[in-house]
Design an enzyme around this catalytic site. Structure first.
Site, PDB file in Angstrom:
ATOM      1  N   TYR A   1       1.010  -1.273   0.001  1.00 34.53           N
ATOM      2  CA  TYR A   1      -0.027   0.000   0.012  1.00 34.53           C
ATOM      3  C   TYR A   1       0.917   1.236   0.132  1.00 34.53           C
ATOM      4  O   TYR A   1       1.949   1.258   0.353  1.00 34.53           O
ATOM      5  CB  TYR A   1      -1.062   0.030   1.026  1.00 34.53           C
ATOM      6  CG  TYR A   1      -0.368   0.442   2.466  1.00 34.53           C
ATOM      7  CD1 TYR A   1       0.480  -0.748   3.390  1.00 34.53           C
ATOM      8  CD2 TYR A   1      -0.724   1.372   3.388  1.00 34.53           C
ATOM      9  CE1 TYR A   1       0.826  -0.114   4.332  1.00 34.53           C
ATOM     10  CE2 TYR A   1      -0.265   1.928   4.390  1.00 34.53           C
ATOM     11  CZ  TYR A   1       0.834   1.103   4.780  1.00 34.53           C
ATOM     12  OH  TYR A   1       1.354   1.219   6.367  1.00 34.53           O
TER      13      TYR A   1
ATOM     14  N   ARG B   1       8.473   4.172  -4.763  1.00 33.22           N
ATOM     15  CA  ARG B   1       8.216   3.129  -3.520  1.00 33.22           C
ATOM     16  C   ARG B   1       7.270   2.150  -3.876  1.00 33.22           C
ATOM     17  O   ARG B   1       7.560   0.810  -3.560  1.00 33.22           O
ATOM     18  CB  ARG B   1       8.283   3.790  -2.265  1.00 33.22           C
ATOM     19  CG  ARG B   1       8.440   2.761  -1.026  1.00 33.22           C
ATOM     20  CD  ARG B   1       8.425   3.480   0.225  1.00 33.22           C
ATOM     21  NE  ARG B   1       6.933   3.999   0.495  1.00 33.22           N
ATOM     22  CZ  ARG B   1       6.514   4.964   1.716  1.00 33.22           C
ATOM     23  NH1 ARG B   1       7.696   5.104   2.516  1.00 33.22           N
ATOM     24  NH2 ARG B   1       5.343   5.369   1.767  1.00 33.22           N
TER      25      ARG B   1
ATOM     26  N   ARG C   1      -8.331 -20.746  -1.543  1.00 36.77           N
ATOM     27  CA  ARG C   1      -7.277 -20.308  -0.687  1.00 36.77           C
ATOM     28  C   ARG C   1      -6.221 -21.544  -1.144  1.00 36.77           C
ATOM     29  O   ARG C   1      -6.156 -22.563  -1.262  1.00 36.77           O
ATOM     30  CB  ARG C   1      -7.641 -20.427   0.526  1.00 36.77           C
ATOM     31  CG  ARG C   1      -6.493 -20.143   1.643  1.00 36.77           C
ATOM     32  CD  ARG C   1      -7.040 -20.219   3.153  1.00 36.77           C
ATOM     33  NE  ARG C   1      -6.026 -19.775   4.163  1.00 36.77           N
ATOM     34  CZ  ARG C   1      -5.239 -20.889   4.728  1.00 36.77           C
ATOM     35  NH1 ARG C   1      -5.401 -22.041   4.462  1.00 36.77           N
ATOM     36  NH2 ARG C   1      -4.478 -20.055   5.584  1.00 36.77           N
TER      37      ARG C   1
ATOM     38  N   LEU D   1      10.965   1.056   7.301  1.00 33.59           N
ATOM     39  CA  LEU D   1      10.459   1.546   6.052  1.00 33.59           C
ATOM     40  C   LEU D   1      11.062   2.924   5.517  1.00 33.59           C
ATOM     41  O   LEU D   1      11.448   3.792   6.517  1.00 33.59           O
ATOM     42  CB  LEU D   1       9.031   1.958   6.222  1.00 33.59           C
ATOM     43  CG  LEU D   1       7.992   2.312   4.554  1.00 33.59           C
ATOM     44  CD1 LEU D   1       7.949   1.188   3.896  1.00 33.59           C
ATOM     45  CD2 LEU D   1       6.832   3.111   4.915  1.00 33.59           C
TER      46      LEU D   1
END
Ligand code: PDD
Length: 286
Positions: A32, A51, A100, A206
């Site tokens: 995100y 990024r 899944r 980060l």
């Protein structure tokens, strides 16, 4: 009601849907970005786009949109939702296979999912919290070893925020091998005299887009920047401390684990950096 973007469509938020088999939902297999909006314009969009690409590449995940489309969608959402100050949230996941399965699906068969929405935050820049400063506690950093990738695995940061709340603080700084890594959703800094000290970039933190801009502005303003590890005890004895992120810009920290820094009110360096950051970012916004 907000207009959001989901897999190629602009929809009212209550009509937007994602499959229960989406790997973002089942496996936190997604990345995100959060981009701030000031004066109806995007702050540091290019930095966030670069990024995002890096996060996707590190995880072998395909982007469902081109860079031009990405900018266009951000701008469309800001306009459709009348955002003057706020945030644009973007999430890309490895899509929704038929069932899944731990193994990644074939990207030719299962396209990545993409979701964007805005968050309206009037007064984001003139935040009263920036005048007061914030209180942090320290907690152990038990996250995985690739914190440089901006994944949606935010359970431990959420738990950290709750630990802070329970302790009457605003956020938590995380500690690894005795040294501060970063805040739950921000990068961490201390100030000694005219020197700004922050952890160097590595897989442990980060690589904040706000961090890069703030360090550049600090050097341009003749402040000294030292990228090195620091302990929580050193932080408690610092003259000042602060955090940076797209949602808080530069925010002074006035208390760590109940210990007041300096006079317990924001000092000179953090508020000045906030002002410079806001001024320069508004000028460069697109
Ligand atoms: N968080 N460190 C962590 C762990 C973060 O989650 C963030 C951003 C940062 C600061 O990065 P930037 O300056 O690029 O925003 C550092 C966003 C704002 C969030 O999760 O909401």
């Amino acid at each position: 009601m907000r207009t959001v973007y989901v897999n190629g469509e602009y929809l009212p938020e209550d009509e937007a849907k994602i499959s229960i088999f989406d790997r973002g939902f089942l496996m936190a297999d997604g990345v995100y970005e959060v981009t701030s909006v000031l004066d109806g314009k995007l702050i540091d969009f290019d930095g966030h786009a670069v990024r995002l690409k890096r996060s996707l590449d590190e995880l072998d995940m395909a982007s469902p949109v081109s860079d031009e489309d990405l900018l266009a969608i951000h701008r469309d959402l800001v306009e459709k939702n009348g955002i003057v100050e706020g945030l644009v949230y973007l999430q890309i996941t490895r899509g929704a296979p038929a069932d899944r399965d731990f193994a990644f699906p074939d990207p030719d068969e299962v396209p990545s999912s993409i979701v964007l929405f805005t968050q309206n935050k009037p007064g984001l820049a003139a935040s009263p919290a920036a005048q007061k400063g914030m209180k942090v506690i320290s907690i152990e950093d038990i996250r995985w070893g690739r914190r440089d990738i901006k994944t949606v695995q935010l359970l431990y940061p959420s738990m950290g925020k709750m630990m802070a709340k329970k302790a009457g603080a605003d956020d938590a700084w995380m500690i690894q091998d005795g040294h501060v890594t970063e805040g739950t959703s921000n990068n961490a800094y201390i100030v000694k005299g005219n020197k700004i000290i922050t952890r160097p970039r590595s897989n442990d933190i980060l690589h904040g887009i706000t961090r890069a801009a703030v360090l550049r502005f600090a050097e341009e303003a003749q402040m000294e920047v030292e990228e090195r590890l620091f302990t929580i005890d050193e932080a408690k004895e610092a003259d000042e401390a602060f955090i940076t992120s797209a949602s808080t810009f530069v925010m002074p920290v006035v208390e760590i684990d109940g210990v007041a820094l300096g006079d317990g009110v924001p000092g000179k360096v953090a508020p000045r950096l906030r002002e410079i950051y806001l001024d320069e970012s508004r000028k460069a916004a697109i």
